[in-house]
Design an enzyme around this catalytic site. Structure first.
Site, PDB file in Angstrom:
ATOM      1  N   LYS A  60       0.934  -0.618   0.256  1.00 23.72           N
ATOM      2  CA  LYS A  60       0.277   0.017   0.166  1.00 23.72           C
ATOM      3  C   LYS A  60       1.047   1.346   0.208  1.00 23.72           C
ATOM      4  O   LYS A  60       1.230   1.376   1.105  1.00 23.72           O
ATOM      5  CB  LYS A  60      -1.016   0.026   1.252  1.00 23.72           C
ATOM      6  CG  LYS A  60      -2.308  -0.025   0.829  1.00 23.72           C
ATOM      7  CD  LYS A  60      -1.808   1.969   0.643  1.00 23.72           C
ATOM      8  CE  LYS A  60      -1.664   3.309   1.804  1.00 23.72           C
ATOM      9  NZ  LYS A  60      -1.826   4.080   1.601  1.00 23.72           N
ATOM     10  N   GLU A  63       9.605   1.287  10.778  1.00 21.84           N
ATOM     11  CA  GLU A  63      10.400   2.658  11.139  1.00 21.84           C
ATOM     12  C   GLU A  63       9.504   3.614  11.273  1.00 21.84           C
ATOM     13  O   GLU A  63       8.874   4.220  10.344  1.00 21.84           O
ATOM     14  CB  GLU A  63      10.796   2.451  10.321  1.00 21.84           C
ATOM     15  CG  GLU A  63      12.349   1.371  10.518  1.00 21.84           C
ATOM     16  CD  GLU A  63      12.569   0.989   7.879  1.00 21.84           C
ATOM     17  OE1 GLU A  63      12.386   1.676   7.314  1.00 21.84           O
ATOM     18  OE2 GLU A  63      13.361   0.030   8.404  1.00 21.84           O
ATOM     19  N   CYS A  72      14.113  11.269   7.273  1.00 23.72           N
ATOM     20  CA  CYS A  72      12.819  10.958   8.507  1.00 23.72           C
ATOM     21  C   CYS A  72      14.589  10.847   9.824  1.00 23.72           C
ATOM     22  O   CYS A  72      14.557  11.230  10.398  1.00 23.72           O
ATOM     23  CB  CYS A  72      12.608   9.147   8.680  1.00 23.72           C
ATOM     24  SG  CYS A  72      13.831   7.858   7.737  1.00 23.72           S
ATOM     25  N   GLU A 118       8.374  16.213  15.947  1.00 21.49           N
ATOM     26  CA  GLU A 118       9.001  16.186  14.640  1.00 21.49           C
ATOM     27  C   GLU A 118       8.450  17.203  13.787  1.00 21.49           C
ATOM     28  O   GLU A 118       7.062  16.870  13.599  1.00 21.49           O
ATOM     29  CB  GLU A 118       8.502  14.922  14.502  1.00 21.49           C
ATOM     30  CG  GLU A 118       9.328  14.933  12.644  1.00 21.49           C
ATOM     31  CD  GLU A 118       8.937  12.906  12.070  1.00 21.49           C
ATOM     32  OE1 GLU A 118       8.158  12.421  12.604  1.00 21.49           O
ATOM     33  OE2 GLU A 118       9.900  12.545  11.491  1.00 21.49           O
TER      34      GLU A 118
HETATM   35  P1  NAD Z   1       1.847   8.257   7.387  1.00 20.89           P
HETATM   36  O1  NAD Z   1       1.859   7.673   8.654  1.00 20.89           O
HETATM   37  O2  NAD Z   1       0.874   9.325   7.623  1.00 20.89           O
HETATM   38  O3  NAD Z   1       1.287   7.424   6.112  1.00 20.89           O
HETATM   39  C1  NAD Z   1       2.633   6.667   5.779  1.00 20.89           C
HETATM   40  C2  NAD Z   1       1.649   5.420   5.188  1.00 20.89           C
HETATM   41  O4  NAD Z   1       0.734   4.914   6.244  1.00 20.89           O
HETATM   42  C3  NAD Z   1       0.169   5.675   3.930  1.00 20.89           C
HETATM   43  O5  NAD Z   1       1.025   5.017   3.170  1.00 20.89           O
HETATM   44  C4  NAD Z   1      -0.903   5.835   4.652  1.00 20.89           C
HETATM   45  O6  NAD Z   1      -1.929   5.675   3.813  1.00 20.89           O
HETATM   46  C5  NAD Z   1      -0.596   5.078   5.862  1.00 20.89           C
HETATM   47  N1  NAD Z   1      -1.565   4.878   6.746  1.00 20.89           N
HETATM   48  C6  NAD Z   1      -2.421   6.198   7.683  1.00 20.89           C
HETATM   49  N2  NAD Z   1      -2.682   6.020   8.231  1.00 20.89           N
HETATM   50  C7  NAD Z   1      -2.880   3.692   8.342  1.00 20.89           C
HETATM   51  C8  NAD Z   1      -4.089   3.281   8.959  1.00 20.89           C
HETATM   52  N3  NAD Z   1      -4.831   3.491   9.703  1.00 20.89           N
HETATM   53  N4  NAD Z   1      -3.481   2.072   8.448  1.00 20.89           N
HETATM   54  C9  NAD Z   1      -2.929   1.607   7.839  1.00 20.89           C
HETATM   55  N5  NAD Z   1      -2.134   2.467   6.867  1.00 20.89           N
HETATM   56  C10 NAD Z   1      -1.777   4.053   7.260  1.00 20.89           C
HETATM   57  O7  NAD Z   1       3.319   9.317   7.339  1.00 20.89           O
HETATM   58  P2  NAD Z   1       3.835   9.815   5.947  1.00 20.89           P
HETATM   59  O8  NAD Z   1       3.150  11.477   6.617  1.00 20.89           O
HETATM   60  O9  NAD Z   1       3.482   9.543   4.499  1.00 20.89           O
HETATM   61  O10 NAD Z   1       5.274   9.629   6.605  1.00 20.89           O
HETATM   62  C11 NAD Z   1       6.131  10.600   7.106  1.00 20.89           C
HETATM   63  C12 NAD Z   1       6.489  10.086   8.084  1.00 20.89           C
HETATM   64  O11 NAD Z   1       7.405   8.853   8.471  1.00 20.89           O
HETATM   65  C13 NAD Z   1       7.279  11.095   9.045  1.00 20.89           C
HETATM   66  O12 NAD Z   1       7.156  11.138  10.331  1.00 20.89           O
HETATM   67  C14 NAD Z   1       8.877  10.394   8.696  1.00 20.89           C
HETATM   68  O13 NAD Z   1      10.055  10.402   9.732  1.00 20.89           O
HETATM   69  C15 NAD Z   1       8.497   8.676   8.335  1.00 20.89           C
HETATM   70  N6  NAD Z   1       9.677   8.416   7.940  1.00 20.89           N
HETATM   71  C16 NAD Z   1      10.241   6.769   8.759  1.00 20.89           C
HETATM   72  C17 NAD Z   1      11.411   6.127   8.289  1.00 20.89           C
HETATM   73  C18 NAD Z   1      12.307   5.757   8.625  1.00 20.89           C
HETATM   74  O14 NAD Z   1      12.533   4.676   8.500  1.00 20.89           O
HETATM   75  N7  NAD Z   1      12.353   5.816  10.310  1.00 20.89           N
HETATM   76  C19 NAD Z   1      11.155   6.418   6.831  1.00 20.89           C
HETATM   77  C20 NAD Z   1      10.646   6.920   6.065  1.00 20.89           C
HETATM   78  C21 NAD Z   1       9.547   8.606   7.113  1.00 20.89           C
END
Ligand code: NAD
Length: 486
Positions: free
Chosen positions: A178, A254, A288, A390
């Protein structure tokens, strides 16, 4: 306009209920694609296809056969390199050189590296004594977990998605991916690659949509999903973990970060400025592992702030395909509002705005894009909102420090624990400080150097588990012990 469909059992399909949503360009907010939103029916079909493929043809292949196919995937990505670069630029608005030299090559590498890892897994065996003196031999075999749900974010879409799909497939699992609703293009292209190189139908599936009450949530709730690997916000991870508890599914997370950069007065000054600059502003701060809190030893504080300001003010805003562009927009209007709300909070809480803090003046054709200025603050206490939360934008707060203990305590005073970058020419100090910082990865005199064989993951609220090299095997396989009486 491009139409993006779900990829289920080797075929591109629209949603049965005919639902579509729009994808807008971060650069100018124009609609660039419409995406078929997967409902429960599509998610169910994708998971069942994955389950059948894993139990059937994919699970029946030898490791060597799977490895050959995954090398083929990497080669085909390389052959279609320009298509991937173009798709990722369209989705993210980030400069050509970043996609070309960092993100897309890493996507191809993710298939080769994990194919190599799985070929070279060390075996474990133990001879044991038995009362009759004949003994017994224990040996372990690794088996795939089954169907892996892969949920990925928008900030480095192809790199972060393949970083999960590569090892999952190498270990013999099937996947349902997804991608973020903001960035579906390269994941869809990967479906074309899978068909082209002969990955059996059902092994790699893509469902598009949102999180809550949409494809993401439906995937996490599906009982035939055996484990979930998720990259995204800590808050989303909490929700997914609750869904995974049903049926005792394993998770690998992550999550977010609030990473510190630590600059000692004995650093190589220019290298430190360049390194901190990249770690704050690469990908418009949407990394991130990026730095949002910078701590600089007091004796070089003013000089460092001035140097970072000069670099931040020299970025080239522009369309990603323009090779002169070094700086792109934020991903969406919503994210722009979030970042600007932090800019406003910093001001309200009394920050000294060294540079930026608002929206740049852009030419007419880019005015509707999600542009914000690179921003640097000083003068805030550690309790200020922008020093604690963040932001995931092109900004940092810089504070002076006087001692090692002080800076270590400040760096660790956060709920997150993803990464740190330390700049010093005193190697003993570098090792001493690194060992005391509570994070999954520390860089010394560098940033964002990643060897895919090493462990990657976050401490505290930045994640659960480690992936990379053999560490990925712990999540994508299960170990079974077999005991043979001799
Ligand atoms: P997000 O959590 O909003 O979304 C990530 C994914 O999860 C998307 O595909 C979204 O559609 C899905 N999602 C959202 N709610 C969900 C639910 N209830 N059930 C299932 N899936 C769901 O994150 P984002 O805004 O896309 O990305 C930014 C965040 O990601 C930042 O906090 C960043 O630090 C983190 N990040 C972490 C790493 C790491 O390696 N630690 C790497 C990249 C990004």
């Amino acid at each position: 306009m491009q139409e993006i469909r779900n990829f289920i059992n080797g075929e591109f399909v629209a949603a049965a209920d005919g639902r579509w949503f729009e994808k807008r360009s971060p650069v100018d907010n124009s609609v660039i694609a419409r995406i078929a939103e997967a409902g429960r029916a599509e998610v169910d079909a994708a998971v069942r296809a994955a389950h059948a493929a894993q139990k059937g043809v994919w699970g029946g292949l030898t490791t060597e056969q799977r490895v050959d196919l995954l090398y083929g995937v990497a080669d085909e990505i390389t052959r279609r390199f320009e298509d991937f670069v173009a798709a990722e630029m369209a989705d993210t608005g980030q400069p050509n050189h970043v996609q070309r030299h960092v993100f897309i090559p890493r996507g191809a590498a993710n298939f080769k590296v994990f194919a190599d890892v799985i070929k070279n897994v060390p075996a474990e065996s133990f001879q044991m004594a038995t009362p009759d003196g004949r003994g017994a031999l224990n040996y372990a075999i690794r088996v795939p977990k089954g169907v892996i749900g892969v949920i990925s974010p928008w900030n480095a879409p192809f790199l972060l998605m393949t970083w999960k799909v590569g090892p999952a497939l190498a270990c013999g699992n099937a996947v349902v991916v997804k991608p973020s609703e903001e960035t579906p293009l390269t994941t869809t292209l990967l479906g074309e690659v899978m068909n082209k190189v002969g990955i059996p139908a059902g092994v790699f599936n893509v469902i598009n949509g949102f999180g809550p009450n949409s494809a993401g949530e439906f995937l996490t709730q599906h009982p035939l999903v055996d484990a979930i690997t998720f990259t995204g916000e800590t808050r989303t991870g909490t929700t997914i973990m609750k869904a995974a508890a049903e049926g005792m599914r394993d998770v690998s997370f992550e999550l977010g970060g609030k990473n510190a950069g630590i600059v000692f007065a004995d650093c190589d000054f220019n290298a430190a400025v360049d390194g901190i600059f990249r770690s704050v502003f690469l990908n418009t701060g949407q990394v991130c592992l990026g730095t949002e809190r910078v701590y600089v030893e007091r004796t070089i504080f003013e000089q460092f702030v001035a140097a970072l300001k000069a670099k931040a003010e020299s970025v080239n805003y522009g369309r990603p395909e323009d090779h002169a562009s070094t700086y792109g927009p934020l991903i969406s209007a919503e994210h722009k509002q979030k970042v600007l709300s932090y800019y406003a909070k910093a001001k309200a809480e009394g920050a000294n705005i060294v540079t930026g803090g608002g929206v740049p003046t852009m030419p007419a054709d880019l005015q509707d894009g999600h542009w914000v200025q690179p921003t640097i603050w000083t003068g805030l206490p550690e309790t200020a909102t922008v020093v604690r939360e963040e932001i995931f934008g092109p900004c940092c707060h810089i504070s002076p420090f006087d001692s090692e203990d002080e800076v270590i305590n400040k760096a660790n005073a956060t709920d997150y624990g993803l990464s740190t970058t330390i700049w010093t020419t005193n190697l003993a100090r570098a090792h001493r400080v690194a060992a005391r910082i509570e994070v999954g990865i520390t860089w010394i005199n560098c940033w964002f150097l990643r060897d895919l064989r090493t462990a990657f993951g976050g401490s505290k609220q930045s994640g659960i588990g480690r992936e990379g090299g053999v560490h990925s095997l712990e999540f994508y396989t299960e170990t079974r012990n077999i005991c043979v009486k001799l």
